[in-house]
Design a protein around this motif. Structure first.
Motif, mmCIF file in Angstrom:
data_model
loop_
_atom_site.group_PDB
_atom_site.id
_atom_site.type_symbol
_atom_site.label_atom_id
_atom_site.label_comp_id
_atom_site.label_asym_id
_atom_site.label_seq_id
_atom_site.Cartn_x
_atom_site.Cartn_y
_atom_site.Cartn_z
ATOM 1 N N VAL A 31 -14.843 -6.916 -12.028
ATOM 2 C CA VAL A 31 -14.314 -6.273 -10.819
ATOM 3 C C VAL A 31 -15.043 -6.869 -9.619
ATOM 4 N N TYR A 32 -14.449 -6.703 -8.431
ATOM 5 C CA TYR A 32 -15.075 -7.309 -7.259
ATOM 6 C C TYR A 32 -14.818 -6.486 -6.015
ATOM 7 N N GLU A 33 -15.538 -6.838 -4.970
ATOM 8 C CA GLU A 33 -15.334 -6.258 -3.635
ATOM 9 C C GLU A 33 -15.573 -7.348 -2.608
ATOM 10 N N VAL A 34 -14.883 -7.251 -1.505
ATOM 11 C CA VAL A 34 -15.119 -8.140 -0.364
ATOM 12 C C VAL A 34 -15.401 -7.246 0.839
ATOM 13 N N THR A 35 -16.595 -7.364 1.399
ATOM 14 C CA THR A 35 -16.974 -6.555 2.555
ATOM 15 C C THR A 35 -17.147 -7.483 3.754
ATOM 16 N N GLY A 47 -17.080 2.751 1.750
ATOM 17 C CA GLY A 47 -15.755 2.718 1.104
ATOM 18 C C GLY A 47 -15.719 1.691 -0.013
ATOM 19 N N HIS A 48 -16.262 0.510 0.253
ATOM 20 C CA HIS A 48 -16.264 -0.546 -0.774
ATOM 21 C C HIS A 48 -17.134 -0.138 -1.966
ATOM 22 N N ALA A 49 -18.289 0.491 -1.676
ATOM 23 C CA ALA A 49 -19.192 0.906 -2.758
ATOM 24 C C ALA A 49 -18.530 1.973 -3.641
ATOM 25 N N GLN A 142 4.567 -9.594 -10.422
ATOM 26 C CA GLN A 142 4.411 -9.819 -11.874
ATOM 27 C C GLN A 142 2.984 -9.564 -12.340
ATOM 28 N N ARG A 143 2.244 -8.741 -11.586
ATOM 29 C CA ARG A 143 0.866 -8.434 -11.991
ATOM 30 C C ARG A 143 0.854 -7.339 -13.053
ATOM 31 N N TRP A 144 -0.328 -7.075 -13.597
ATOM 32 C CA TRP A 144 -0.444 -5.964 -14.553
ATOM 33 C C TRP A 144 -0.256 -4.646 -13.805
ATOM 34 N N ILE A 149 -7.175 -0.909 -9.673
ATOM 35 C CA ILE A 149 -8.514 -1.360 -10.060
ATOM 36 C C ILE A 149 -8.685 -2.770 -9.501
ATOM 37 N N LYS A 150 -9.782 -2.995 -8.808
ATOM 38 C CA LYS A 150 -9.935 -4.295 -8.133
ATOM 39 C C LYS A 150 -10.539 -5.308 -9.098
ATOM 40 N N THR A 151 -9.711 -5.817 -10.019
ATOM 41 C CA THR A 151 -10.208 -6.766 -11.020
ATOM 42 C C THR A 151 -10.084 -8.199 -10.514
ATOM 43 N N GLU A 182 2.723 -4.603 -2.245
ATOM 44 C CA GLU A 182 1.703 -4.999 -1.255
ATOM 45 C C GLU A 182 1.706 -6.505 -1.126
ATOM 46 N N GLY A 183 0.838 -7.027 -0.272
ATOM 47 C CA GLY A 183 0.682 -8.469 -0.131
ATOM 48 C C GLY A 183 -0.192 -9.003 -1.253
ATOM 49 N N THR A 184 -0.275 -10.334 -1.377
ATOM 50 C CA THR A 184 -1.058 -10.927 -2.473
ATOM 51 C C THR A 184 -2.527 -10.496 -2.417
ATOM 52 N N ILE A 205 -0.628 -0.239 -6.354
ATOM 53 C CA ILE A 205 -1.278 -1.020 -5.293
ATOM 54 C C ILE A 205 -2.786 -0.768 -5.276
ATOM 55 N N LEU A 206 -3.489 -1.707 -4.649
ATOM 56 C CA LEU A 206 -4.911 -1.487 -4.415
ATOM 57 C C LEU A 206 -5.063 -0.493 -3.268
ATOM 58 N N HIS A 207 -5.977 0.439 -3.427
ATOM 59 C CA HIS A 207 -6.213 1.433 -2.375
ATOM 60 C C HIS A 207 -7.135 0.796 -1.338
ATOM 61 N N GLY A 208 -6.528 0.102 -0.403
ATOM 62 C CA GLY A 208 -7.295 -0.688 0.568
ATOM 63 C C GLY A 208 -8.252 0.167 1.385
ATOM 64 N N ILE A 209 -9.450 -0.346 1.549
ATOM 65 C CA ILE A 209 -10.448 0.345 2.370
ATOM 66 C C ILE A 209 -10.043 0.216 3.844
ATOM 67 N N THR A 210 -9.502 -0.942 4.200
ATOM 68 C CA THR A 210 -9.020 -1.130 5.571
ATOM 69 C C THR A 210 -7.805 -0.227 5.814
ATOM 70 N N ARG A 211 -6.949 -0.094 4.804
ATOM 71 C CA ARG A 211 -5.778 0.791 4.896
ATOM 72 C C ARG A 211 -6.206 2.209 5.261
ATOM 73 N N ALA A 212 -7.206 2.726 4.523
ATOM 74 C CA ALA A 212 -7.652 4.104 4.768
ATOM 75 C C ALA A 212 -8.147 4.260 6.204
ATOM 76 N N SER A 245 -6.495 -6.002 5.508
ATOM 77 C CA SER A 245 -7.473 -6.267 4.443
ATOM 78 C C SER A 245 -8.830 -6.458 5.104
ATOM 79 N N ALA A 246 -9.875 -6.475 4.267
ATOM 80 C CA ALA A 246 -11.230 -6.647 4.796
ATOM 81 C C ALA A 246 -11.405 -8.001 5.470
ATOM 82 N N SER A 247 -10.600 -8.988 5.086
ATOM 83 C CA SER A 247 -10.809 -10.315 5.678
ATOM 84 C C SER A 247 -9.850 -10.626 6.829
HETATM 85 N N1 PDD Z 1 -8.300 -8.381 -0.975
HETATM 86 N N2 PDD Z 1 -4.319 -5.337 -1.854
HETATM 87 C C1 PDD Z 1 -4.818 -6.359 -2.590
HETATM 88 C C2 PDD Z 1 -4.037 -6.819 -3.761
HETATM 89 C C3 PDD Z 1 -6.045 -6.945 -2.234
HETATM 90 O O1 PDD Z 1 -6.540 -7.952 -2.964
HETATM 91 C C4 PDD Z 1 -6.742 -6.469 -1.097
HETATM 92 C C5 PDD Z 1 -8.075 -7.049 -0.672
HETATM 93 C C6 PDD Z 1 -6.168 -5.424 -0.347
HETATM 94 C C7 PDD Z 1 -6.849 -4.834 0.869
HETATM 95 O O2 PDD Z 1 -7.977 -4.078 0.512
HETATM 96 P P1 PDD Z 1 -9.221 -3.922 1.511
HETATM 97 O O3 PDD Z 1 -8.660 -3.388 2.772
HETATM 98 O O4 PDD Z 1 -10.093 -2.960 0.825
HETATM 99 O O5 PDD Z 1 -9.823 -5.310 1.693
HETATM 100 C C8 PDD Z 1 -4.974 -4.885 -0.770
HETATM 101 C C9 PDD Z 1 -9.587 -8.984 -0.694
HETATM 102 C C10 PDD Z 1 -9.889 -9.054 0.770
HETATM 103 C C11 PDD Z 1 -9.680 -10.343 -1.382
HETATM 104 O O6 PDD Z 1 -9.223 -10.408 -2.514
HETATM 105 O O7 PDD Z 1 -10.221 -11.294 -0.808
#
Ligand code: PDD
Length: 286
Positions: A31-35, A47-49, A142-144, A149-151, A182-184, A205-212, A245-247
């Protein structure tokens, strides 16, 4: 050269090593996170933690000993690399047992692998692309089925970016049963009048931290928020569209499958949300 973190050690990037038996490498069992980092400070760290802990729990992955100290590790990497603006990438895998096996290893014998590194991106907040917006295409999702879960299973999203590139676009929105998920690597939104529409939370979908954060700021600014599915046709007819997104923070979308959204230029709602998000996040950064 960057200083990176691997399993308790701060090392030059060319000295960092992971086993060939690591389950992140063999099975995408990680699993991963991007802050993001602005002014040398972490954006939305809590949020990321929290999401990281949830991802670990959903996969029954043991918590690494360093988990409670991750804020310190992030800060130390910012310091060691003089990071002003950019991102910190963190990955935890189920570790490296002594052979390849589908069965999870005994958590007593195999400790999780923890890796963090910095990505310097000067101009992340002042990104000129935010002034002109991006073009997206739609592709089938076509994802799982556990996208909450941020795998590190990012092959399909990676292929999606390549499909977009091949079509002369910047990114792709994924569609399942006729509705945008959602987007890629970002969450997807449309705007109609004073209403912001984005898909409801779920396993899809991923529960985006930026979304919240963006939805919270939008509500505080008296904008209406509707969390529901929408189609590509509805998005093409919308006044505005954007991603978060975070980036990318808040990034306007001006073209969907070759159709201009609204005027074909970034709209006022996305621009305002980007401004509020950056301003508030900088205030709350740690
Ligand atoms: N991606 N949906 C997906 C599929 C993502 O991979 C991401 C983040 C988001 C947005 O989540 P957040 O707001 O928590 O960054 C939504 C990161 C930035 C990446 O894979 O680089």
């Amino acid at each position: 050269m960057r200083t990176v973190y691997v399993n308790g050690e701060y090392l030059p990037e060319n000295e960092a090593k992971i086993s060939i038996f690591d389950r992140g490498f063999l099975m995408a069992d990680g699993v991963y996170e991007v802050t993001s980092v602005l002014d040398g400070k972490l954006i939305d760290f809590d949020g990321h933690a929290k999401r990281l802990e949830r991802s670990l729990n959903e996969l029954e992955m043991p918590h690494p000993d360093v988990l409670p100290d991750l804020l310190e590790v992030h800060r130390e990497l910012v310091r060691l690399n003089d990071l002003e603006e950019g991102m910190i990438y963190l990955q935890i895998t189920r570790g490296a047992p002594d052979d390849r096996d589908f069965v999870f290893p005994d958590p007593e014998a195999t400790k999780p692998t923890v890796v963090l590194f910095t990505q310097s991106k000067p101009g992340l907040a002042d990104n000129p692309t935010a002034k002109k917006g991006i073009k997206i295409i739609s592709i089938e999702d076509q994802r799982w089925a556990r996208r909450d879960i941020k795998t590190v299973q990012l092959l399909y999203p990676s292929m999606g970016k390549m499909m977009a590139k091949a079509a002369g676009a910047d990114d792709a929105w994924m569609v399942e049963d006729g509705a945008v998920t959602e987007g890629t690597s970002n969450n997807a939104y449309i705007v109609k009048g004073n209403t912001i529409i984005t898909r409801h939370l779920g396993n899809e979908i991923l529960h985006g931290i930026t979304r919240a954060a963006v939805l919270r700021f939008a509500r505080e600014a008296q904008m209406q928020v509707e969390e529901r599915s929408f189609t590509i046709a509805e998005a093409q007819e919308a006044d505005e569209a954007f991603i978060t997104s975070a980036s990318t923070f808040v990034m306007p979308v001006v073209d969907i499958d070759g159709a201009s959204v609204g005027t074909g230029a970034p709209g006022p709602v996305a621009a305002r949300l980007r401004e509020i998000y950056l301003e508030e996040s900088r205030k709350l950064a740690i």
